[in-house]
Design a protein around this motif. Structure first.
Motif, short mmCIF file in Angstrom:
data_model
loop_
_atom_site.label_atom_id
_atom_site.label_comp_id
_atom_site.label_asym_id
_atom_site.label_seq_id
_atom_site.Cartn_x
_atom_site.Cartn_y
_atom_site.Cartn_z
N PRO A 1 0.82 -1.22 0.00
CA PRO A 1 0.00 0.00 0.00
C PRO A 1 0.85 1.27 0.00
CG PRO A 1 0.02 -1.00 2.18
CD PRO A 1 0.80 -1.92 1.29
N LYS A 2 0.66 2.10 -1.01
CA LYS A 2 1.40 3.37 -1.08
C LYS A 2 0.53 4.42 -1.77
CE LYS A 2 6.07 1.36 -1.52
NZ LYS A 2 6.83 1.93 -0.41
N PHE A 3 0.62 5.65 -1.29
CA PHE A 3 -0.04 6.77 -1.96
C PHE A 3 0.94 7.40 -2.95
CE2 PHE A 3 -2.79 7.25 2.03
CZ PHE A 3 -3.89 6.65 1.43
N ILE A 4 0.38 8.23 -3.83
CA ILE A 4 1.19 8.86 -4.88
C ILE A 4 1.28 10.35 -4.61
CG2 ILE A 4 1.31 9.32 -7.36
CD1 ILE A 4 -0.42 6.68 -7.63
N HIS B 1 11.35 11.44 5.55
CA HIS B 1 12.52 10.58 5.87
C HIS B 1 12.03 9.53 6.86
CE1 HIS B 1 15.62 12.95 3.89
NE2 HIS B 1 15.05 14.04 4.36
N ASN B 2 12.50 8.28 6.73
CA ASN B 2 11.98 7.26 7.64
C ASN B 2 12.86 7.00 8.85
OD1 ASN B 2 13.91 5.95 6.19
ND2 ASN B 2 12.76 4.05 5.93
N ASP B 3 14.01 7.73 8.94
CA ASP B 3 14.78 7.73 10.18
C ASP B 3 15.51 9.07 10.28
OD1 ASP B 3 17.12 7.61 8.60
OD2 ASP B 3 17.04 5.42 8.56
N ASP B 4 16.36 9.24 11.31
CA ASP B 4 16.96 10.56 11.54
C ASP B 4 18.34 10.75 10.89
OD1 ASP B 4 14.90 11.79 12.81
OD2 ASP B 4 15.54 11.28 14.84
N ASP B 5 18.75 9.83 10.05
CA ASP B 5 20.07 9.95 9.41
C ASP B 5 20.18 11.23 8.57
OD1 ASP B 5 20.52 7.54 10.53
OD2 ASP B 5 20.58 6.37 8.66
N TYR B 6 19.05 11.68 8.03
CA TYR B 6 19.06 12.86 7.14
C TYR B 6 19.62 14.10 7.83
CZ TYR B 6 15.15 15.03 9.61
OH TYR B 6 14.38 15.64 10.57
N LEU B 7 19.53 14.17 9.17
CA LEU B 7 19.93 15.38 9.90
C LEU B 7 21.39 15.74 9.67
CD1 LEU B 7 18.01 14.80 13.25
CD2 LEU B 7 17.66 16.71 11.68
N SER C 1 13.10 3.37 13.25
CA SER C 1 12.52 3.90 12.00
C SER C 1 11.02 4.11 12.21
CB SER C 1 12.78 2.94 10.84
OG SER C 1 12.18 1.69 11.10
N ASP C 2 10.41 4.83 11.27
CA ASP C 2 9.01 5.23 11.43
C ASP C 2 8.02 4.07 11.23
OD1 ASP C 2 10.14 7.68 11.67
OD2 ASP C 2 9.26 8.55 9.86
N MET C 3 6.79 4.31 11.72
CA MET C 3 5.68 3.41 11.45
C MET C 3 4.68 4.19 10.61
SD MET C 3 3.47 1.24 14.25
CE MET C 3 4.95 0.51 14.91
N TYR C 4 3.97 3.49 9.72
CA TYR C 4 3.07 4.16 8.78
C TYR C 4 1.67 3.58 8.85
CZ TYR C 4 7.53 5.55 6.72
OH TYR C 4 8.78 6.06 6.54
N LEU C 5 0.69 4.46 8.83
CA LEU C 5 -0.71 4.06 8.73
C LEU C 5 -1.25 4.55 7.41
CD1 LEU C 5 -1.00 3.35 11.79
CD2 LEU C 5 -3.19 4.48 11.66
N PHE C 6 -1.97 3.69 6.73
CA PHE C 6 -2.51 4.02 5.40
C PHE C 6 -3.95 3.52 5.42
CE2 PHE C 6 -3.71 2.48 1.25
CZ PHE C 6 -3.01 3.20 0.29
N ASP D 1 9.85 -0.88 0.12
CA ASP D 1 10.08 -0.58 1.54
C ASP D 1 8.75 -0.38 2.28
OD1 ASP D 1 9.18 1.95 0.83
OD2 ASP D 1 11.19 2.82 0.70
N ALA D 2 8.84 0.01 3.55
CA ALA D 2 7.65 0.13 4.40
C ALA D 2 6.92 1.47 4.20
CB ALA D 2 8.04 -0.02 5.88
N THR D 3 7.54 2.42 3.50
CA THR D 3 6.93 3.76 3.38
C THR D 3 5.58 3.68 2.67
OG1 THR D 3 8.02 4.20 1.27
CG2 THR D 3 9.19 4.90 3.25
N THR D 4 4.72 4.67 2.95
CA THR D 4 3.40 4.66 2.31
C THR D 4 3.31 5.68 1.19
OG1 THR D 4 2.68 6.05 4.13
CG2 THR D 4 2.02 3.76 4.23
N HIS D 5 4.43 5.90 0.50
CA HIS D 5 4.41 6.78 -0.67
C HIS D 5 5.45 6.23 -1.65
CE1 HIS D 5 8.16 8.40 0.88
NE2 HIS D 5 7.57 8.35 2.06
#
Length: 445
Positions: free
Chosen positions: A77-80, A191-197, A331-336, A406-410
């Protein structure tokens, strides 16, 4: 089958179908095969009977859930993102004519046990209950900086070189609090974790701009759109594109064994005793399991409900992001959630998914924070799958393998993988600079 092709594509997952479409448009001779008798591979949509068969081992779902054929339950499941890479690819290839989209109602973020609408502009920041009065002002200044930022206009840079300055440094310049950073980094920049910082801020800023531009595109309550009848429509639409440009499709082909020459280069694919020759092979990890490595696991709950998710303004379709810090995770959790409004369930029914990168071996317990936000559930199914990335050298073996979803919803990470593979296969970059406004007419508001 004993013809020679430029490329043989194995598996009809979304990534493989986009690639076979793009390569066919480029004039390459493409053969597309799948061991399954349906399109979509891992990214297929199931009706209720298929869902029951996969998770309960029987063909007879509960009668009170409604007609099986009215369900289209996405396995990935992913949104666009309305202004994102997938929409640009759809428009670039004119695949939009095979699909109907509808805006997604809401985009929310989880903070200290509650969910809040994600503010994406300076105006929304001032109204948001996520922040106190002074923090709102600081956030507003940050949003104005991001909205005005233009890579080509040094005046908008405020003396910062975003290819050198980290996201952490730019955030500290505006004095934002940890909770604010949480929702900006995870629910806006996605971002699904804080590495981007600690990475260059340019990607972070571009991601927030993409979110805001997507939100403005259809004036919906979120930056996302979603096809009517679910995501199973997407691979089929790109498969149609490939066929229009001369691509050949074969489903239900057993085994599909890749053949190599003495130097280790792929030269063809054998199925049921017949071999088709080719110059290059494109496939998902399941077709060349000795050329990939396991990097993680995604765990997911699929829930059927008779009501919208509470505290989402009765939204028929919604994404909720639960940032890692709020849950003490890595890492993050996603609801869709989507519903009969997108023709994926019978009237009055909602399908909700809770997804995360698995950090334990107990999905029921691990996904609990997300499941607790759903309210009463009619049926729940749990499933997990391993994620793989390729380890081969494409120049040596001519095999181009996609990474697992991956687990992301997009879809941004999915399409980035596709475009990177396209460049490796063809040696050129796909030019997606198309007039996006032309597509607005095609989307239902």
């Amino acid at each position: 089958m004993d013809e020679e092709y430029d490329v043989i594509v194995l598996g009809t997952g979304l990534k493989e179908c986009i690639l076979s479409g793009l390569l066919s448009v480029d004039g390459l001779k493409v053969l597309h095969m799948d061991r399954n008798d349906y399109y979509g591979g891992e990214s297929t949509s199931l009706n209720l009977t298929q869902l029951w068969k996969r998770f309960r081992g029987s063909d007879t779902p509960e009668e009170n859930l409604g007609a099986s054929r009215e369900y289209n339950v996405d396995m990935i499941p992913k949104f666009i993102m309305a202004n994102g890479l997938l929409v640009q690819t759809l428009i670039h290839t004119d695949v939009t004519k095979y699909l109907n989209f509808k805006a997604v109602d809401g985009s929310f973020v989880y903070k200290k046990g509650k969910i809040y609408k994600v503010p994406a502009t300076d105006v929304e920041a001032l109204k948001s209950p996520l922040m106190g009065l002074f923090e709102k002002r600081r956030a507003r200044k940050f949003f104005i900086y991001v909205q005005d930022y233009d890579e080509k206009d040094p005046k908008s840079h405020e003396g910062l070189d975003l290819s050198k300055v980290t996201a952490r440094e730019i955030i500290s310049k505006y004095g934002l609090e940890d909770d604010t950073i949480d929702f900006i980094g995870h629910a806006l920049a996605l971002h699904n974790d804080d590495d981007y910082l600690d990475q260059p801020a340019i990607d972070f800023v571009k991601r927030i701009k993409l979110y805001a531009e997507s939100l403005a595109r259809f004036q919906g309550g979120s930056p996302y759109i979603y096809p009517l009848y679910g995501l199973g429509e997407l691979p089929q639409a790109f498969a149609r594109l490939s066929a229009v440009y001369g691509g050949t499709y074969m489903l239900n082909k057993p085994e599909c064994k890749v053949e190599f020459d003495g130097s280790g280069k792929a030269i063809g694919v054998t199925s049921a005793g017949e071999t088709a020759k080719c110059k290059k092979v494109v496939c998902d990890p399941s077709y060349l399991s000795d050329k990939v490595k396991k990097v993680g696991k995604v765990t997911r709950a699929v829930c059927i409900m008779s009501h919208p998710i509470p505290d989402t303004n009765d939204a028929h379709s919604v994404q909720i992001i639960l940032p890692q810090k709020q849950l003490g995770r890595k890492s993050d959790m996603y609801l869709f959630c989507c519903s009969y409004a997108h023709n994926v369930a019978p009237k009055g029914k909602y399908i909700a998914f809770v997804s995360a990168e698995a950090e334990t071996d107990n999905p029921e317990e691990e996904l609990k924070p997300g499941i607790e936000l759903l309210g009463p559930i009619d049926e729940i199914f749990y499933h997990s799958y391993d994620t793989y990335v390729p380890t081969n050298n494409q120049e040596e073996d001519n095999c181009f393998i996609s990474g697992t979803y991956d687990a992301t919803t997009h879809f941004e990470s999915t399409v980035a993988d596709v475009l990177e593979m396209y460049t490796k296969i063809t040696g050129k970059t796909l030019d997606l600079s198309v007039d996006l406004s032309a597509a607005s007419a095609a989307a239902e508001n």
